[in-house]
Design a protein around this motif. Sequence first.
Motif, PDB file in Angstrom:
ATOM      1  N   GLN A 252       0.843  -1.203   0.000  1.00 39.42           N
ATOM      2  CA  GLN A 252       0.000   0.000   0.000  1.00 39.42           C
ATOM      3  C   GLN A 252       0.873   1.244   0.000  1.00 39.42           C
ATOM      4  N   ALA A 253       1.960   1.196   0.732  1.00 36.01           N
ATOM      5  CA  ALA A 253       2.892   2.323   0.770  1.00 36.01           C
ATOM      6  C   ALA A 253       3.569   2.515  -0.575  1.00 36.01           C
ATOM      7  N   LYS A 254       3.788   1.442  -1.303  1.00 36.46           N
ATOM      8  CA  LYS A 254       4.415   1.552  -2.620  1.00 36.46           C
ATOM      9  C   LYS A 254       3.623   2.472  -3.537  1.00 36.46           C
ATOM     10  N   ALA A 255       2.284   2.424  -3.426  1.00 38.06           N
ATOM     11  CA  ALA A 255       1.422   3.221  -4.305  1.00 38.06           C
ATOM     12  C   ALA A 255       1.545   4.720  -4.051  1.00 38.06           C
ATOM     13  N   VAL A 256       2.122   5.096  -2.913  1.00 38.23           N
ATOM     14  CA  VAL A 256       2.355   6.518  -2.651  1.00 38.23           C
ATOM     15  C   VAL A 256       3.392   7.072  -3.627  1.00 38.23           C
ATOM     16  N   PHE A 257       4.350   6.249  -4.022  1.00 37.45           N
ATOM     17  CA  PHE A 257       5.496   6.718  -4.802  1.00 37.45           C
ATOM     18  C   PHE A 257       5.546   6.184  -6.227  1.00 37.45           C
ATOM     19  N   PHE A 258       5.070   4.960  -6.422  1.00 42.46           N
ATOM     20  CA  PHE A 258       5.322   4.278  -7.676  1.00 42.46           C
ATOM     21  C   PHE A 258       4.043   4.010  -8.460  1.00 42.46           C
ATOM     22  N   GLY A 259       4.234   3.535  -9.675  1.00 37.22           N
ATOM     23  CA  GLY A 259       3.148   3.435 -10.628  1.00 37.22           C
ATOM     24  C   GLY A 259       3.173   4.662 -11.528  1.00 37.22           C
ATOM     25  N   PRO A 260       2.253   4.766 -12.468  1.00 41.58           N
ATOM     26  CA  PRO A 260       2.217   5.933 -13.356  1.00 41.58           C
ATOM     27  C   PRO A 260       2.120   7.235 -12.562  1.00 41.58           C
ATOM     28  N   ARG A 261       2.775   8.254 -13.030  1.00 37.42           N
ATOM     29  CA  ARG A 261       2.733   9.536 -12.326  1.00 37.42           C
ATOM     30  C   ARG A 261       1.313  10.087 -12.252  1.00 37.42           C
ATOM     31  N   SER A 262       0.482   9.686 -13.181  1.00 37.31           N
ATOM     32  CA  SER A 262      -0.899  10.162 -13.176  1.00 37.31           C
ATOM     33  C   SER A 262      -1.712   9.588 -12.024  1.00 37.31           C
ATOM     34  N   SER A 263      -1.208   8.513 -11.406  1.00 37.21           N
ATOM     35  CA  SER A 263      -1.961   7.886 -10.319  1.00 37.21           C
ATOM     36  C   SER A 263      -1.176   7.743  -9.018  1.00 37.21           C
ATOM     37  N   ASP A 269      -0.775  14.828  -4.812  1.00 34.19           N
ATOM     38  CA  ASP A 269      -1.095  15.353  -3.491  1.00 34.19           C
ATOM     39  C   ASP A 269      -0.856  16.860  -3.490  1.00 34.19           C
ATOM     40  N   ALA A 270      -1.907  17.627  -3.272  1.00 32.02           N
ATOM     41  CA  ALA A 270      -1.812  19.088  -3.312  1.00 32.02           C
ATOM     42  C   ALA A 270      -0.945  19.657  -2.189  1.00 32.02           C
ATOM     43  N   GLY A 271      -0.603  18.830  -1.213  1.00 33.08           N
ATOM     44  CA  GLY A 271       0.263  19.294  -0.131  1.00 33.08           C
ATOM     45  C   GLY A 271       1.722  19.418  -0.535  1.00 33.08           C
ATOM     46  N   TRP A 272       2.049  18.955  -1.751  1.00 35.30           N
ATOM     47  CA  TRP A 272       3.423  18.996  -2.235  1.00 35.30           C
ATOM     48  C   TRP A 272       3.473  19.869  -3.482  1.00 35.30           C
ATOM     49  N   SER A 273       4.348  20.851  -3.489  1.00 36.05           N
ATOM     50  CA  SER A 273       4.391  21.826  -4.575  1.00 36.05           C
ATOM     51  C   SER A 273       5.209  21.355  -5.766  1.00 36.05           C
ATOM     52  N   SER A 274       6.078  20.380  -5.567  1.00 37.43           N
ATOM     53  CA  SER A 274       6.876  19.844  -6.668  1.00 37.43           C
ATOM     54  C   SER A 274       7.342  18.442  -6.290  1.00 37.43           C
ATOM     55  N   VAL A 275       7.200  17.505  -7.225  1.00 36.41           N
ATOM     56  CA  VAL A 275       7.631  16.121  -7.002  1.00 36.41           C
ATOM     57  C   VAL A 275       8.317  15.623  -8.264  1.00 36.41           C
ATOM     58  N   ASP A 276       9.411  14.895  -8.085  1.00 36.91           N
ATOM     59  CA  ASP A 276      10.105  14.316  -9.229  1.00 36.91           C
ATOM     60  C   ASP A 276      10.720  12.989  -8.793  1.00 36.91           C
ATOM     61  N   ARG A 277      10.980  12.121  -9.753  1.00 36.47           N
ATOM     62  CA  ARG A 277      11.732  10.904  -9.482  1.00 36.47           C
ATOM     63  C   ARG A 277      12.639  10.641 -10.681  1.00 36.47           C
ATOM     64  N   ASN A 278      13.771  10.008 -10.407  1.00 32.88           N
ATOM     65  CA  ASN A 278      14.744   9.813 -11.487  1.00 32.88           C
ATOM     66  C   ASN A 278      14.441   8.543 -12.289  1.00 32.88           C
ATOM     67  N   ALA A 279      15.264   8.268 -13.286  1.00 32.37           N
ATOM     68  CA  ALA A 279      15.023   7.125 -14.168  1.00 32.37           C
ATOM     69  C   ALA A 279      15.067   5.795 -13.414  1.00 32.37           C
ATOM     70  N   LYS A 280      15.949   5.697 -12.420  1.00 34.90           N
ATOM     71  CA  LYS A 280      16.031   4.457 -11.634  1.00 34.90           C
ATOM     72  C   LYS A 280      14.746   4.222 -10.861  1.00 34.90           C
ATOM     73  N   ALA A 281      14.146   5.294 -10.349  1.00 32.79           N
ATOM     74  CA  ALA A 281      12.880   5.167  -9.637  1.00 32.79           C
ATOM     75  C   ALA A 281      11.742   4.860 -10.597  1.00 32.79           C
ATOM     76  N   ASP A 282      11.776   5.448 -11.785  1.00 35.40           N
ATOM     77  CA  ASP A 282      10.770   5.109 -12.805  1.00 35.40           C
ATOM     78  C   ASP A 282      10.807   3.621 -13.117  1.00 35.40           C
ATOM     79  N   ALA A 283      12.000   3.044 -13.115  1.00 37.06           N
ATOM     80  CA  ALA A 283      12.137   1.616 -13.417  1.00 37.06           C
ATOM     81  C   ALA A 283      11.503   0.753 -12.344  1.00 37.06           C
ATOM     82  N   VAL A 284      11.501   1.226 -11.076  1.00 39.40           N
ATOM     83  CA  VAL A 284      10.831   0.494 -10.006  1.00 39.40           C
ATOM     84  C   VAL A 284       9.341   0.420 -10.285  1.00 39.40           C
ATOM     85  N   SER A 285       8.805   1.494 -10.841  1.00 40.18           N
ATOM     86  CA  SER A 285       7.379   1.538 -11.163  1.00 40.18           C
ATOM     87  C   SER A 285       7.017   0.513 -12.213  1.00 40.18           C
TER      88      SER A 285
END
Length: 285
Positions: A252-263, A269-285
């Motif tokens: 359940q915690a994985k879904a906070v960070f991973f999967g398509p950026r659209s979901s 989360d409107a509480g965060w003004s900017s979020v990014d992840r690198n290519a290695k993190a995209d690969a985890v998704s």
Amino acid sequence: MRKLSLVLKAALAATLLGLLAAQPAWTATATSSSTLATPRYYEQTGPHQVTKVAGGPDHTLYYPSDLASDPAKHPVILWGNGTGATVSQYDEVLKHWASWGFVVAAANTGQSGSGQEMLAGGKFLVAENSRSGSLFQGKIDTANIGAAGHSQGGGGTIAAAADPMVKVSSPVEPGPQGSVPAMRGPSLFIAGQLDYIVPSVYVRGRYASATAHPAFFAELKGSDHFFPGDTRKRLIGVETAWFCYWLAGDQQAKAVFFGPRSSAELFNDAGWSSVDRNAKADAVS
């Protein structure tokens, strides 16, 4: 040009060190008085009561009060304070993690930038896991140890994350200590949108150096260097989810960070003004 860039980087690091030396981090008076009607899942207190004791070489330990009767092994989080700060100033987040089943070793120092003070707590718990008669005997998941810290402690977290003991880390508004390319595991870099002590652009620059491992950058909307009001709840919830996924395998915690950026929750989360992840993190998704 390269020489000039190195000079500018050195000047910025020196400026940050001066600012951090002059600023106590996460002041005790800046407590969280949440106005949230429904806190997010990982912002809510976990299922365990918490015990807090002095222990280790020079540490404060937080752990689930039912540790002795619980047959499970517990993952560990090592904590580093900001410059001149004490463990008690971070009591809220450290107790929160222990309520979710983590054993937390917080170094009793306001000078944790080397990372060694944090690692000493981990080494203590690993040794206690094997020591006959120890409260922690057989209770520590030695393969799942994380590190986190704020301000100078964030720099110490970067330094500690170069050690094989540390599986995953989260530098919060980190100072200039440590080498990001030397970090060994996934990392979550936290910045404050209104932080003028460790500016968001500086934290983003450190995150950009993390190319060898999965890394996230998250800028907390409306937060300065001390996480006022609900911004502190946002931080605690996301940090908890990060460690629940990497150290406890919580899907359940994985879904906070991973999967398509659209979901993925953090990206939406409107509480965060900017979020990014690198290519290695995209690969985890």
